[in-house]
Design a protein around this motif. Sequence first.
Motif, PDB file in Angstrom:
ATOM      1  N   THR A 291       1.043  -1.649  -0.102  1.00 52.64           N
ATOM      2  CA  THR A 291      -0.131  -0.149   0.457  1.00 52.64           C
ATOM      3  C   THR A 291       0.913   1.422  -0.460  1.00 52.64           C
ATOM      4  O   THR A 291       2.505   0.967   0.472  1.00 52.64           O
TER       5      THR A 291
ATOM      6  N   LYS B  95      -4.328   2.580  -1.353  1.00 50.52           N
ATOM      7  CA  LYS B  95      -4.740   1.347  -2.932  1.00 50.52           C
ATOM      8  C   LYS B  95      -3.286   0.332  -2.793  1.00 50.52           C
ATOM      9  O   LYS B  95      -2.303   0.730  -2.505  1.00 50.52           O
ATOM     10  N   TYR B  96      -3.713  -0.705  -3.129  1.00 48.87           N
ATOM     11  CA  TYR B  96      -2.723  -1.946  -3.544  1.00 48.87           C
ATOM     12  C   TYR B  96      -2.201  -1.418  -4.368  1.00 48.87           C
ATOM     13  O   TYR B  96      -2.287  -1.313  -5.667  1.00 48.87           O
TER      14      TYR B  96
ATOM     15  N   TYR C 124      -4.801 -13.198 -10.812  1.00 46.61           N
ATOM     16  CA  TYR C 124      -5.700 -12.275 -10.693  1.00 46.61           C
ATOM     17  C   TYR C 124      -5.610 -12.641  -8.967  1.00 46.61           C
ATOM     18  O   TYR C 124      -5.993 -11.586  -8.068  1.00 46.61           O
ATOM     19  N   SER C 125      -5.371 -13.945  -8.111  1.00 46.45           N
ATOM     20  CA  SER C 125      -5.503 -13.347  -6.484  1.00 46.45           C
ATOM     21  C   SER C 125      -4.353 -12.819  -6.123  1.00 46.45           C
ATOM     22  O   SER C 125      -4.488 -11.987  -4.778  1.00 46.45           O
TER      23      SER C 125
ATOM     24  N   ASN D  12      -3.112  -6.504  -8.251  1.00 46.01           N
ATOM     25  CA  ASN D  12      -4.238  -5.637  -7.569  1.00 46.01           C
ATOM     26  C   ASN D  12      -5.105  -6.211  -8.411  1.00 46.01           C
ATOM     27  O   ASN D  12      -5.794  -4.937  -9.009  1.00 46.01           O
TER      28      ASN D  12
ATOM     29  N   ARG E 147      -7.651  -8.361  -8.753  1.00 42.34           N
ATOM     30  CA  ARG E 147      -8.883  -8.265  -8.778  1.00 42.34           C
ATOM     31  C   ARG E 147      -9.572  -7.199  -7.914  1.00 42.34           C
ATOM     32  O   ARG E 147     -10.254  -7.025  -7.794  1.00 42.34           O
ATOM     33  N   HIS E 148      -9.034  -6.095  -7.762  1.00 45.55           N
ATOM     34  CA  HIS E 148      -8.917  -4.687  -6.878  1.00 45.55           C
ATOM     35  C   HIS E 148      -9.408  -4.096  -7.698  1.00 45.55           C
ATOM     36  O   HIS E 148     -10.545  -2.950  -7.077  1.00 45.55           O
TER      37      HIS E 148
ATOM     38  N   SER F 175     -11.415   2.112 -13.665  1.00 40.30           N
ATOM     39  CA  SER F 175     -10.119   1.784 -12.441  1.00 40.30           C
ATOM     40  C   SER F 175      -8.629   2.007 -13.801  1.00 40.30           C
ATOM     41  O   SER F 175      -8.631   1.625 -14.737  1.00 40.30           O
TER      42      SER F 175
END
Length: 221
Positions: free
Chosen positions: A11, A80-81, A167-168, A171, A173-174, A179
């Motif tokens: 972050t 944010k990640y 994906y997991s 970021n 997945r966020h 975006s």
Amino acid sequence: MFTGLIQALGTVKPLGGDSWQITCVTQAETMMLDLAYGDSVAVDGVCLTVEEVSSRGFTATASPETLRRTTLGMDSPEGKYVNLETSLRVGGKVGGHFVMGHVDGVGQLVAAEKTATSWEMTFTAPEAIARYLVPKGSIAINGISLTVANYNHELSQFTVAVIPITYSDTNLRHLLPGSWVNLEGDILGKYVEKFLNPRKATESSVSDSISLAFLAENGYL
């Protein structure tokens, strides 16, 4: 130089100033043990230089130019990640493709659809990126090495298939539709463009001897 294989999520905490000092906080102990002053780290695909290492993260400076050209300067990245990757070591594995950490432009997520085996994600692509997009070619999205599944020239959009582990563990997945993401085209495509563009050629340039016929004869086309 990087490979586009993300090592950890972090972050961001901007510390202010014309050139932002950014502190990235991460729980990835293995990555932190190998990090030192002066090292290069890709933060969402942006190459930054480590200025300070702490027990929980590191601090780097993002110049006004970097902020203007990347998502680090859009809105507030605080909290944010971001994807993190340390630079490639000599003898290290190149599991993705050669990523320089020099963002060519930003795009937006159009849609993300889950399939039986992956996620199909579609992004917009500015012209600075679009000219390097080819089916099965490489692209870095937020520093992640991905393969272009297809490209829609009329809509200036491209699609990538993202496997579950990518994906997991990143970021992606966020992200939500709309975006912004950092995009970097394949360095190999940039050099080929340079060699084949007569406007960029000089009297001593190797482009004088490289043509489409030359590339075809040597197995590149």
